[in-house]
Design an enzyme around this catalytic site. Structure first.
Site, PDB file in Angstrom:
ATOM      1  N   LYS A 128      51.150  55.167  51.358  1.00 19.00           N
ATOM      2  CA  LYS A 128      51.121  56.194  52.396  1.00 19.00           C
ATOM      3  C   LYS A 128      50.407  55.720  53.659  1.00 19.00           C
ATOM      4  CE  LYS A 128      51.974  60.300  49.668  1.00 19.00           C
ATOM      5  NZ  LYS A 128      51.520  61.636  49.231  1.00 19.00           N
ATOM      6  N   ARG A 165      50.970  58.733  40.602  1.00 14.55           N
ATOM      7  CA  ARG A 165      52.356  58.668  41.077  1.00 14.55           C
ATOM      8  C   ARG A 165      52.479  57.481  42.034  1.00 14.55           C
ATOM      9  NH1 ARG A 165      55.486  60.728  45.421  1.00 14.55           N
ATOM     10  NH2 ARG A 165      57.590  61.383  44.780  1.00 14.55           N
TER      11      ARG A 165
END
Length: 300
Positions: free
Chosen positions: A229, A269
């Site tokens: 991210k 995740r």
């Protein structure tokens, strides 16, 4: 920092049960043309199946299938398009692989139809906020991931305003839990996600990662999804302030995953299954390195 071992919890996912006393890795399978990291790579059924099989071999215990990008400024996807992307892939994986399947969606009928062909976890970035979502989750009786978020992808960056990001995320997640419970979702089916990268800037993401353990008293399993991210790219920016490219954020993502587990997260995740599994295996081997001799003495 949360002390290991993780809480002795299990997550009942259809016919399978996940032991959350050890970290479980959720492999990301985006069947979208526009996801920020792997958009377009796995839209074809055979490519998606190969990737799911590889992630299972690499140690993933969950495959998370997503048919709508939720990156900042992503365009909304129609219900039928999302159905056409997700349901056939879930069905193909369920037929071929022995793995828990989750679906990353906010649309109740998408998850319901995916559940009919094998999905057993609802991973919702909108925390069951769409109409009929909570009622659908309660009726299906499967685990749900409630993620903290504010607004839609087109506006979330403008909503990253907090006086106390940890306190407000905790409060807003608690409100979503209460709404889910009131609708009939079972307490034992709820997993929490603080929503790294969703309506949060880099500093706020780092504060949340540092203080993730403050969510432990809520007594729900925690999921960390920070793989590749923007926060990682900005932390790794070069001297000119240029963010690190998505493909070059893997190592930082591994560090963040480990920090998350050290602070109490049971589920990670990630796009990068094998290195994540390797890191967590080494860490667990260290944690459980104490062994008992034949006379009961602890050898370290």
């Amino acid at each position: 920092m949360h002390s290991y071992p993780l809480p002795k919890k299990t997550l009942h996912c259809g016919a399978r049960t996940l032991d959350l006393a050890v970290p479980q890795v959720m492999g990301i399978l985006n069947v979208t043309p526009d996801s920020f990291s792997d958009g377009g790579q796995f839209v074809q059924r055979d490519a998606a199946l190969r990737q799911a099989e590889q992630m299972l071999k690499d140690g993933a215990s969950i495959i998370d299938v997503g048919g709508e990008s939720t990156r900042p400024n992503a365009l909304p996807v129609g219900e039928q398009i999302e159905l056409d992307r997700v349901v056939p892939i879930v069905e193909a994986i369920a037929e071929r692989l022995d793995v828990v399947i989750s679906v990353d969606t906010s649309t109740p009928c998408v998850f319901e139809q995916a559940a009919a062909v094998g999905a057993v976890i609802w991973n919702d970035v909108r925390a069951l906020g769409r109409p009929q979502a909570r009622e659908t989750a309660a009726r299906l009786g499967l685990p749900v991931v409630l993620m903290h978020n504010r607004g839609e992808p087109s506006e979330m960056n403008d909503l990253a305003v907090y006086e106390s990001v940890v306190g407000e995320v905790l409060q807003e997640l608690t409100e979503q839990i209460d709404l889910a419970l009131a609708a009939g979702v079972l307490r034992e089916n709820i997993v929490l996600d603080v929503g790294f990268g969703f309506a949060k800037n880099t500093q706020q993401n780092l504060i949340l990662l540092k203080h993730l353990g403050q969510l432990i008293p809520l007594n729900y399993p925690l999921l960390v999804g920070i793989s590749r991210k923007r926060v990682l790219g900005e932390v790794l920016a070069d001297a000119a302030g240029m963010s690190r490219a998505v493909a070059q954020r893997v190592d930082a993502g591994l560090a963040a995953a480990l920090i998350g587990v050290q602070h109490g997260a049971s589920l990670i995740r990630t796009h990068d299954v094998r290195p994540t599994v390797d890191v967590l295996k080494l860490w667990q081997a260290m944690i459980f390195s104490d062994v008992l001799s034949s006379d009961g003495e602890v050898i370290k």
